[in-house]
Design a protein around this motif. Sequence first.
Motif, PDB file in Angstrom:
ATOM      1  N   LYS A  58      16.287  46.484  14.272  1.00 55.72           N
ATOM      2  CA  LYS A  58      15.519  46.496  15.511  1.00 55.72           C
ATOM      3  C   LYS A  58      14.729  47.801  15.568  1.00 55.72           C
ATOM      4  O   LYS A  58      15.311  48.893  15.666  1.00 55.72           O
ATOM      5  N   ASP A  59      13.400  47.686  15.460  1.00 56.60           N
ATOM      6  CA  ASP A  59      12.523  48.865  15.412  1.00 56.60           C
ATOM      7  C   ASP A  59      12.954  49.822  14.304  1.00 56.60           C
ATOM      8  O   ASP A  59      12.951  51.046  14.469  1.00 56.60           O
ATOM      9  N   GLY A  60      13.391  49.270  13.156  1.00 57.74           N
ATOM     10  CA  GLY A  60      13.765  50.059  11.992  1.00 57.74           C
ATOM     11  C   GLY A  60      15.195  50.526  11.968  1.00 57.74           C
ATOM     12  O   GLY A  60      15.624  51.152  10.990  1.00 57.74           O
ATOM     13  N   GLU A  75       9.044  38.487  15.907  1.00 56.80           N
ATOM     14  CA  GLU A  75       8.514  39.074  17.134  1.00 56.80           C
ATOM     15  C   GLU A  75       9.593  39.907  17.820  1.00 56.80           C
ATOM     16  O   GLU A  75      10.788  39.714  17.602  1.00 56.80           O
ATOM     17  N   GLY A  90       9.894  43.196  17.333  1.00 49.14           N
ATOM     18  CA  GLY A  90      10.286  44.336  16.506  1.00 49.14           C
ATOM     19  C   GLY A  90      11.505  44.097  15.654  1.00 49.14           C
ATOM     20  O   GLY A  90      12.095  45.054  15.151  1.00 49.14           O
TER      21      GLY A  90
END
Length: 472
Positions: free
Chosen positions: A436-438, A390, A392
């Motif tokens: 984190k977010d890719g 969770e 990201g």
Amino acid sequence: MFHSPRPLVAAAAVPIAFGRAGVLRRPQPRFNLVVDLTQQPFSKRWWRGLATLTALVAGVSQLAPPLGALPAGTPVAEGSDQARQEAALAVGALSQGSATGLTMSEGPLARPIVSAPARQSRSLSLIVSPGDDLARLLGRNGVRVADALQAAALVRAEKALPAPGTTLSLRLGAPDGAGQRPIEHLQYRARLDLELVISGSDAGLTVERRQLGLDRTPLRIRGSVGGGLYWALRSAGASPTQAADYLQAIGGSLDVGSEVMPGDRFELVVAQAKSADGRTLSGGLLYAGLERSGGSDLSLVRVPLGGKLQWISETASPEPVRSGLLTPVAGPITSGFGGRMHPILRFIRMHKGVDYGAGWGAPIVAAADGQVIRAGWTGGYGRQVRIAHEGGLVTSYSHMSRIVAEGGFVRRGELIGYVGSSGLSTGPHLHYEVLKDGVPVNPLGVTMVSRPLVDNRLMAAVRARAKALRGL
């Protein structure tokens, strides 16, 4: 200076002679059989030594055994009496029978018979081998075909096939004209609580299920952590599977490698069934506790939650808890996050994660609760597992030797694979990344927020269960 006197030599034993220059000269012996043939060739002394050598060689050749080939084939016995003795001792040729034992002559105490009487009953103890079929096993041991097939059909109908290693107690009746015997009694332990008995009669075979009473009191194991928690668990009596389950259970709440200290006391309760004859069967881990000298104690109970068994702490709170990611493997950091000289490609390259130096086959666990989104071969990363969390966040585990978690939801501290050196790697280690977010971020600086899925009724049941298990 004083010198010890040399031993005296009798003058008569070695006569002394002087040469022309007055130099003392030791005379040579007049006759010696030992001649050095490399000195003074073709002299009289040399020819005498050669003659001596020739005579010695000739004498040895006369005394040496013959060098001819050994006789081939089977020697033929000389006479009928010798042939009978060789056959009785089983030293004759196979083509001649080579029977053991002499034929007894007819007398007052021994008379020849046409055929030997067969045993009316025969008892056997058979062990089932891996991949063996019950009908074939019985047939190989003299059971008539009809009984072997019927016994196998009865066992399949009862869904109680004997496992490899099971011992069968078998009693057979008198043989028929073909030498095959019927089943009178067949008995074996199908399960810890079930014994199967097959009885034979003129009407055929019948089967009986005998249920055995079991004591299902769980087993409680306690001990103190010494040089290592795993070996302390094993020394206290936990099996390898039970020890691994315990480490996985507490691994979701603390870092086993750094937060468990010598002197801490562990406690675990495992399911167990014990029969009246002393046979035991261990089940899964029910309770995991840890009394810590340098931190808060742990008290975990395994309960069904969300369609699967999950560990719930006796002191769990429904409020969100902020914590860092769990260290995925026990081992030192050998390469940190950031730019570095690649050990294989030999140029400066961004190192998007952290390398942990661990031995081949060391267990790798999930750093947090999440969903497995990738499990398989990924180019230079080798065998890789990626878990989505969770907020990201995605954690990545690479260069594994074997993957365990191939999909689904995993809990923090749950085993997902083992350390290896697959892909573009110079040796066994774990390459661990956090995105984190890719975008890759430093795994050592990540903080997560977890929300335990507990309620008041569940917590009351967990506390009651923990109290009961600790009171065993």
